[in-house]
Design an enzyme around this catalytic site. Structure first.
Site, PDB file in Angstrom:
ATOM      1  CG  ASP A 176      -2.270   0.583   1.014  1.00  0.00           C
ATOM      2  OD1 ASP A 176      -2.377   1.465   0.141  1.00  0.00           O
ATOM      3  OD2 ASP A 176      -3.223   0.189   1.717  1.00  0.00           O
ATOM      4  CG  ASP A 211      -9.646   1.960  -0.089  1.00  0.00           C
ATOM      5  OD1 ASP A 211      -9.224   0.806  -0.273  1.00  0.00           O
ATOM      6  OD2 ASP A 211      -9.002   2.822   0.544  1.00  0.00           O
TER       7      ASP A 211
END
Ligand code: GLA
Length: 690
Positions: A445, A513
């Site tokens: 990430d 997301d």
């Protein structure tokens, strides 16, 4: 294939259905000749002798016609190359020769010690272009701007520009608008690719999904970048792109140093936006994505289920439920390391939290393996929380400006990956981590942008922007080489780092997301303009949606929406009822069956997400899969039949769902009746040629 004219000044690159041609004048001006349908060398030579318009003195015939406009001389367009030394600024090159190696053409130029090489490589119908700059002289050369390429479009009226824009949780949304005079600039000055734009543009005049000419360009770079689309005064259109957003200086090349730009790839298609996408997908499967022939497993990810509040027992319990519904890869997200019990601490300390995993990750990894699944973890190596052991030991390892405040976003700072000691630390930590437990998968990430990209004490701190990306790539490459069984996912708060550069060293990407299945249809519609289903991770999460909007949707709709890519499950399985778990198991089983067709097949976007009914189709050999999603039915009207694509009109197809035999011609011209009704209905159809 590269053809070269006898005078060695005209070159023609050819793919299966397109050609690209360029020509060097007697004055060493490198002119663009052709990009479009296949032509022969004689055609290129005929184009090469067409006289240029005589424009002087307020316009110049070079503008809009050069392959790689440099700064200086009679040029007023955006320069692809802008360099300066202590003595002068700009470039006046002479041609020093060409080479062909395999399918790569190299054109070499020279200007006062700076060797400039333009690279061209045709892969399928995608042209890859990049530049290398070698400082072979004694003086330092500052690269203010060194774009990878400038693309030139043919003279047409009414160009339209399509792009993929967005923000966090709303990435990859397709939008189109007429191009007008002047420049349209997209990019990122954030240090990573960014959620705001995918580094892709498409230009057309009158294309539809399945018909018409489309030009596309995409950049392979995971740092700041810029693509400028210019409509020049005489309506010529050029597209210039490369690393870095501004001309504030890319790198200082000392004597003997070199710079290689990222690849800027381009294609022409006359198959509409769908045809262009299929060419992009085939190119990435053949040349970019590692092991693209190997299908990606169905994963479970813990983030939406357990957030930061994780423990070994709780993850083991989730793993048992995940295994029972057929999941193949269990991924523990954030919260397993250091003092990471919230986003306020722990980034930088890549060892398991002793309270949560007293014996490290191995026991959990072993139990996941015993359940027949692979085991994966989340990391965010380029970042650091000030509340971490690493920061307490090395506060100078972050990007910062002397005497200025260090901007925290999500309570974190960015490590200065241009530093060798930081590179070495991360290598040691991650190598040790991957050696400490049987880890098969890493979700990598990157959760904030650059804000204070300084490097006190470094003579040319500006290099940090480029060197960070290079160090990130090098670290991934080194880890992949040392741990060849480990797959990597590129994530950046969802889809903030998706580009051809990162995709060449990761196995899939976290698309967004936003896991709302309806929003996802639009995000996926945009994403697949350039990237294939094979890398597009999509999770089925809870209803109502916990992450974003509280929307209720059927499990069926959530699964079919996610089955359009690499299926994952991200809901809190501990809370799912027996019926839901049973139904989920059936969908997972179905996905495994259609997976080769979805992940390796040709994609046809049958209906865009706007308008209530959305559908995509995949074709691989004799197999076809259709995924249809109905948001809402109105007035009890039957939903329109889905006209399929890519089938043989003379063949018959058996539908596994209904047992019906359909004629190809009927499916192509009259369509498949999906029979969806109500709200959030969805269906999968498997058709086989018989
Ligand atoms: C980012 C990712 C999420 C999750 C969190 C964890 O936002 O996109 O999927 O991994 O970080 O902090």
């Amino acid at each position: 294939m590269v053809d070269i004219a006898e005078n060695e000044r005209t070159w023609l690159l050819s793919g299966p259905s397109s050609s690209y041609a360029l020509h060097l004048t007697e004055e060493d001006e490198l002119l663009h000749l052709h990009w479009g349908p296949s032509i022969a060398l004689v055609d290129a030579e005929a184009l090469a002798v067409r006289p240029l318009p005589g424009y002087w003195p307020f316009e110049t015939p070079l503008d809009g016609r050069e392959e790689y406009p440099v700064e200086g001389g009679p040029r007023f367009v955006r320069p692809a190359l802008s360099v300066r030394t202590e003595e002068r600024r700009g470039t006046e090159w002479t041609f020093t020769g060409h080479e062909v190696e395999g399918d790569e053409l190299r054109l070499r130029f020279w200007d006062a010690g700076l060797a400039i090489t333009l690279h061209y490589r045709m892969r399928g119908d995608v042209v890859e272009r990049w530049v290398t700059l070698d400082n072979e002289g004694p003086a330092r050369v500052e690269l203010l701007r060194a774009d990878a390429a400038t693309w030139t479009l043919p003279d047409r009226e009414g160009w339209r520009l399509s792009q993929l824009h967005g923000r966090w949780a709303a990435e990859s949304r397709l939008t189109s608008a007429p191009l007008t005079h002047g420049e349209k600039v997209i990019g990122s000055r954030r240090g990573h690719t960014g959620h705001q734009h995918l580094p892709w543009v498409a230009l057309d005049t009158d294309a539809t999904e399945e018909r018409g000419e489309v030009y596309g360009c995409a950049l392979g770079w995971s740092g700041s970048w810029r693509i400028a689309v210019a409509q020049l005064p005489d309506a010529r259109v050029q597209i210039t792109g490369g690393a870095g957003y501004d001309e504030s200086g890319l790198l200082m090349l000392e004597a003997g140093e070199s710079y290689t730009s990222p690849v800027f790839a381009g294609l022409w298609s006359d198959g509409g936006f769908g045809g262009a996408s299929r060419t992009w997908h085939a190119y990435q499967r053949a040349h970019i994505i590692p092991d693209a022939d190997r299908d990606r497993p169905v994963l479970f990810n813990s983030w939406e289920a357990t957030n930061f509040d994780i423990s070994e027992d709780q993850q083991s319990a989730l793993a048992r439920r995940a295994a029972a519904i057929g999941v193949e890869l269990f991924v523990v997200d954030d919260g397993w390391f250091g003092a990471r019990t919230s986003d306020r601490a722990g980034l930088g300390d890549w060892t398991p939290n002793p309270d949560r995993f007293p014996n490290g990750l191995k026991p959990l990894a072993d139990s996941v393996h015993a359940l027949g699944m692979q085991f994966g973890i989340w990391v965010e190596p380029e970042m650091i929380n000030p509340d971490s052991d690493l920061y307490r030991a090395h506060p100078d390892w972050v990007q910062y400006q002397s005497g200025r405040k260090r901007t925290e976003l999500r309570n974190q700072l960015v490590l200065n990956l241009a530093r060798e000691d930081v590179q070495e630390y991360l290598w040691e930590q991650l190598d040790a981590l991957l050696s400490s437990a049987p880890i098969d998968y890493v979700k990598w990430d990157f959760n904030r942008c650059f804000t204070d990209a300084g490097w006190p004490g470094e003579p040319y701190p500006q290099r940090l922007w480029v060197d960070h990306v290079r160090a990130f790539y090098a670290l991934l490459d080194r880890l992949r080489a040392a741990h060849p069984g480990v797959a990597f996912e590129s994530c950046s708060g969802g889809g903030g780092r998706i580009d051809l550069g990162v995709m060449s060293r990761t196995d899939q990407v976290w698309t967004s997301d936003n896991t709302d299945p309806l929003d996802r249809l639009a995000i996926q519609h945009g994403f697949t303009q350039i990237h294939p289903a094979r890398v597009m991770a999509a999770w089925v999460t809870d209803s109502p949606n916990t992450q974003l909007n509280g929307r209720f949707s059927s499990l069926r709709f959530r699964f079919v929406s996610s089955m359009a890519g690499v299926l994952g499950v991200g809901g809190d399985l501990a809370e799912w009822s027996e019926e839901e778990l049973t139904e989920a198991g059936e969908w997972v089983e179905l996905y495994k069956e259609i997976r080769p067709v979805v992940q390796r097949g040709e994609l046809y976007r049958l209906r865009p997400p706007e308008g209530g009914l959305s559908a995509v189709q995949y074709v691989l050999g004799d197999e076809t899969v259709v995924l249809a999603c109905l948001q809402a039915q109105s007035y009890g009207e039957p939903v329109p039949a889905l006209r399929l694509r890519g089938l043989d009109p003379t063949a018959s197809y058996e539908c596994r769902e209904t047992g019906e035999i359909h004629r190809g011609a009927v499916l192509l011209h009259h369509g498949l009746r999906a029979g969806l009704r109500g709200d959030f209905d969805a269906a999968v159809f498997r058709l086989r040629r018989i």
